[in-house]
Design an enzyme around this catalytic site. Structure first.
Site, PDB file in Angstrom:
ATOM      1  N   GLU A  65      -5.530  -4.819  10.474  1.00 44.88           N
ATOM      2  CA  GLU A  65      -4.518  -3.786  10.662  1.00 44.88           C
ATOM      3  C   GLU A  65      -4.794  -3.019  11.959  1.00 44.88           C
ATOM      4  OE1 GLU A  65      -2.529  -2.703   6.662  1.00 44.88           O
ATOM      5  OE2 GLU A  65      -4.171  -1.341   7.024  1.00 44.88           O
TER       6      GLU A  65
ATOM      7  N   GLY B 141       2.769  -1.164   4.237  1.00 46.47           N
ATOM      8  CA  GLY B 141       2.813   0.272   3.938  1.00 46.47           C
ATOM      9  C   GLY B 141       4.232   0.744   3.683  1.00 46.47           C
ATOM     10  N   GLY B 142       4.848   1.319   4.705  1.00 51.23           N
ATOM     11  CA  GLY B 142       6.169   1.936   4.546  1.00 51.23           C
ATOM     12  C   GLY B 142       7.198   1.056   3.866  1.00 51.23           C
TER      13      GLY B 142
ATOM     14  N   SER C 206       3.312  -2.152  10.365  1.00 49.31           N
ATOM     15  CA  SER C 206       4.759  -2.189  10.618  1.00 49.31           C
ATOM     16  C   SER C 206       5.387  -3.550  10.323  1.00 49.31           C
ATOM     17  CB  SER C 206       5.058  -1.742  12.058  1.00 49.31           C
ATOM     18  OG  SER C 206       4.650  -0.393  12.245  1.00 49.31           O
TER      19      SER C 206
ATOM     20  N   GLY D 100       2.299   2.317  10.626  1.00 51.24           N
ATOM     21  CA  GLY D 100       3.244   3.421  10.454  1.00 51.24           C
ATOM     22  C   GLY D 100       3.938   3.843  11.736  1.00 51.24           C
TER      23      GLY D 100
ATOM     24  N   HIS E 138      -9.499   1.332   4.763  1.00 53.31           N
ATOM     25  CA  HIS E 138      -8.221   1.529   5.468  1.00 53.31           C
ATOM     26  C   HIS E 138      -8.455   2.470   6.652  1.00 53.31           C
ATOM     27  CE1 HIS E 138      -4.100   2.713   6.339  1.00 53.31           C
ATOM     28  NE2 HIS E 138      -3.713   1.634   5.677  1.00 53.31           N
TER      29      HIS E 138
ATOM     30  N   ASN F  26       0.877  -1.174   0.000  1.00 50.61           N
ATOM     31  CA  ASN F  26       0.000   0.000   0.000  1.00 50.61           C
ATOM     32  C   ASN F  26       0.913   1.222   0.000  1.00 50.61           C
ATOM     33  OD1 ASN F  26      -1.803   2.063   0.464  1.00 50.61           O
ATOM     34  ND2 ASN F  26      -2.111   1.575   2.633  1.00 50.61           N
ATOM     35  N   TRP F  27       1.020   1.841  -1.159  1.00 50.73           N
ATOM     36  CA  TRP F  27       1.946   2.976  -1.280  1.00 50.73           C
ATOM     37  C   TRP F  27       1.447   4.220  -0.555  1.00 50.73           C
ATOM     38  CZ3 TRP F  27       4.062   3.442  -6.994  1.00 50.73           C
ATOM     39  CH2 TRP F  27       4.826   2.307  -7.289  1.00 50.73           C
ATOM     40  N   LYS F  28       0.198   4.240  -0.150  1.00 52.37           N
ATOM     41  CA  LYS F  28      -0.426   5.446   0.408  1.00 52.37           C
ATOM     42  C   LYS F  28      -0.198   6.612  -0.574  1.00 52.37           C
ATOM     43  CE  LYS F  28       0.573   3.710   4.981  1.00 52.37           C
ATOM     44  NZ  LYS F  28       0.124   3.849   6.335  1.00 52.37           N
TER      45      LYS F  28
ATOM     46  N   GLU G  71      -6.867   4.858   7.755  1.00 46.70           N
ATOM     47  CA  GLU G  71      -6.651   6.288   7.471  1.00 46.70           C
ATOM     48  C   GLU G  71      -7.882   6.894   6.809  1.00 46.70           C
ATOM     49  OE1 GLU G  71      -2.916   5.747   5.443  1.00 46.70           O
ATOM     50  OE2 GLU G  71      -1.979   5.204   7.347  1.00 46.70           O
TER      51      GLU G  71
HETATM   52  C1  PEP Z   1      -0.763   0.294   5.849  1.00 47.63           C
HETATM   53  O1  PEP Z   1      -0.763   1.462   5.541  1.00 47.63           O
HETATM   54  O2  PEP Z   1      -1.667  -0.446   5.435  1.00 47.63           O
HETATM   55  C2  PEP Z   1       0.318  -0.223   6.683  1.00 47.63           C
HETATM   56  C3  PEP Z   1       0.230  -1.431   7.140  1.00 47.63           C
HETATM   57  O3  PEP Z   1       1.349   0.641   6.945  1.00 47.63           O
HETATM   58  P1  PEP Z   1       2.761   0.293   7.639  1.00 47.63           P
HETATM   59  O4  PEP Z   1       3.255  -1.013   7.051  1.00 47.63           O
HETATM   60  O5  PEP Z   1       3.659   1.447   7.274  1.00 47.63           O
HETATM   61  O6  PEP Z   1       2.532   0.174   9.098  1.00 47.63           O
END
Ligand code: PEP
Length: 260
Positions: free
Chosen positions: A171, A236-237, A215, A177, A99, A12-14, A101
Site C-alpha cells: 500500500e 478502503g474507501g 485508491s 485515500g 497499516h 478495510n472499513w477503517k 495509518e
Molecule cells: C486502505 O486504507 O487500506 C486503503 C487502501 O484505502 P483506500 O482504498 O481508500 O485508498
C-alpha cells in the site's frame, strides 16, 4: 505468464460505520458475493465493536471477517488494546497489521508489526501485513529499500511455515485515500520485488497472496488485478459501498482468468 493463484479482495472499513449502516452493507456484500466466481475470496475488516455483528450477518456467507489491528501482547494490563485471541473469539479470519495509518499516527515500528503478526498467527488469524513507501521515499528512489525492510522485519521472526500463512498488502502511502492509485506497472514492479523477497524465505512462502491497496476503484481494479504478481486488493474507501466493493470483487474474477 498466467497468474494461477486465486484472488483475494479485503475491505478495510477503517473507523467508519454504525450498526444500522453496517447491517445494510454487510447484507449487501453477503448477497452480492453469491454470484462471484469461486476463485475470488472476499473479506471485510471492521472496527472491533462490530466483529459480533459481522459474525452474525456474514456467518453463513462466503465472506470472511476480520479486525484492523491486534495487540502485540497476549493479554494483561494494556488498557485499550485488543488481543488477537479476542478477535478470534468472534470466528474472525483476518487481522490487518502495520497499516500505514497505524505506523504514522501511532508510531508503530516494523518490529512491533512483526510481534503483532506473530500474535495473529498464534491466535489462528491470517495477518494481512501492510508495507508501503511515502511519496518522499518513492521520489528519493528508496521504495524497494523501504518495503523490503518492512517485510524483512516480519519475516525475520517467523518460521517458514508461519510465513507461508501470511498475506502481504503493498500500500503506497501516497495512494491511500488520495484517489491517486499507483499505475498497474508501478504496483507490479513492487509486487515482483516483494514476491522475490518472500521466495527467498522459502519456496512455500513464494505464493502468499500479495494484495495491492491504494485508491482501488471499480474503474482501475481489473487492470491492477491482471498483473502477474497482484493477487487481489485491500480496499478502503470503496469498501464502504456494497456496489463498488462488489464491482471490485467481480474485477478480481476477471483478472484471475486472464493470461499475462
Ligand atoms: C486502505 O486504507 O487500506 C486503503 C487502501 O484505502 P483506500 O482504498 O481508500 O485508498
Amino acid at each position: 505468464m498466467t497468474n494461477q493463484r486465486s484472488k483475494l479482495v479485503v475491505g478495510n472499513w477503517k473507523m467508519h460505520g454504525r450498526l444500522a449502516a453496517n447491517a445494510a452493507l454487510l447484507e449487501g456484500v453477503a448477497q452480492g458475493v453469491q454470484s462471484l466466481p469461486a476463485e475470488v475470496r472476499v473479506g471485510v475488516c471492521v472496527p472491533f465493536p462490530y466483529l459480533a455483528q459481522a459474525q452474525t450477518l456474514l456467518g453463513v456467507s462466503r465472506v470472511v471477517w476480520g479486525a484492523q489491528d491486534v495487540s502485540a501482547h497476549e493479554q494483561g494490563a494494556y488498557t485499550g488494546e485488543v488481543a488477537a485471541a479476542m478477535v478470534a473469539d468472534f470466528e474472525a479470519g483476518f487481522a490487518i497489521v502495520g497499516h500505514s495509518e497505524r505506523r504514522a499516527y501511532h508510531g508503530e515500528s516494523s518490529e512491533l508489526v512483526a510481534r503483532k503478526t506473530q500474535r495473529a498467527l498464534a491466535a489462528g488469524l491470517t495477518p494481512i501485513v501492510c508495507v508501503g513507501e511515502t511519496l518522499e521515499q518513492r521520489e528519493g528512489g528508496t521504495t524497494e529499500q523501504v518495503v523490503g525492510t518492512q517485510l524483512d522485519a516480519v519475516l525475520a521472526v517467523l518460521s517458514v511455515e508461519e510465513a507461508a500463512r501470511i498475506v502481504v498488502a503493498y500500500e503506497p502511502v501516497w495512494a491511500i485515500g488520495t484517489g491517486k492509485s499507483a499505475t498497474s506497472e508501478q504496483a507490479q514492479q513492487v509486487h515482483a520485488f516483494l514476491r522475490a523477497r518472500l521466495a527467498a524465505k522459502g519456496a512455500q512462502v513464494a505464493d502468499v497472496p500479495l494484495l495491492y491497496g491504494g485508491s482501488v476503484k471499480p474503474e482501475n481494479a481489473a487492470d491492477l488485478f491482471r498483473q502477474a504478481d497482484i493477487d487481489g486488493g485491500l480496499i478502503g474507501g470503496a469498501a464502504l459501498k456494497a456496489g463498488d466493493f462488489l464491482a471490485i470483487c467481480a474485477a478480481a474474477g476477471v483478472g484471475a482468468s486472464v493470461a499475462e
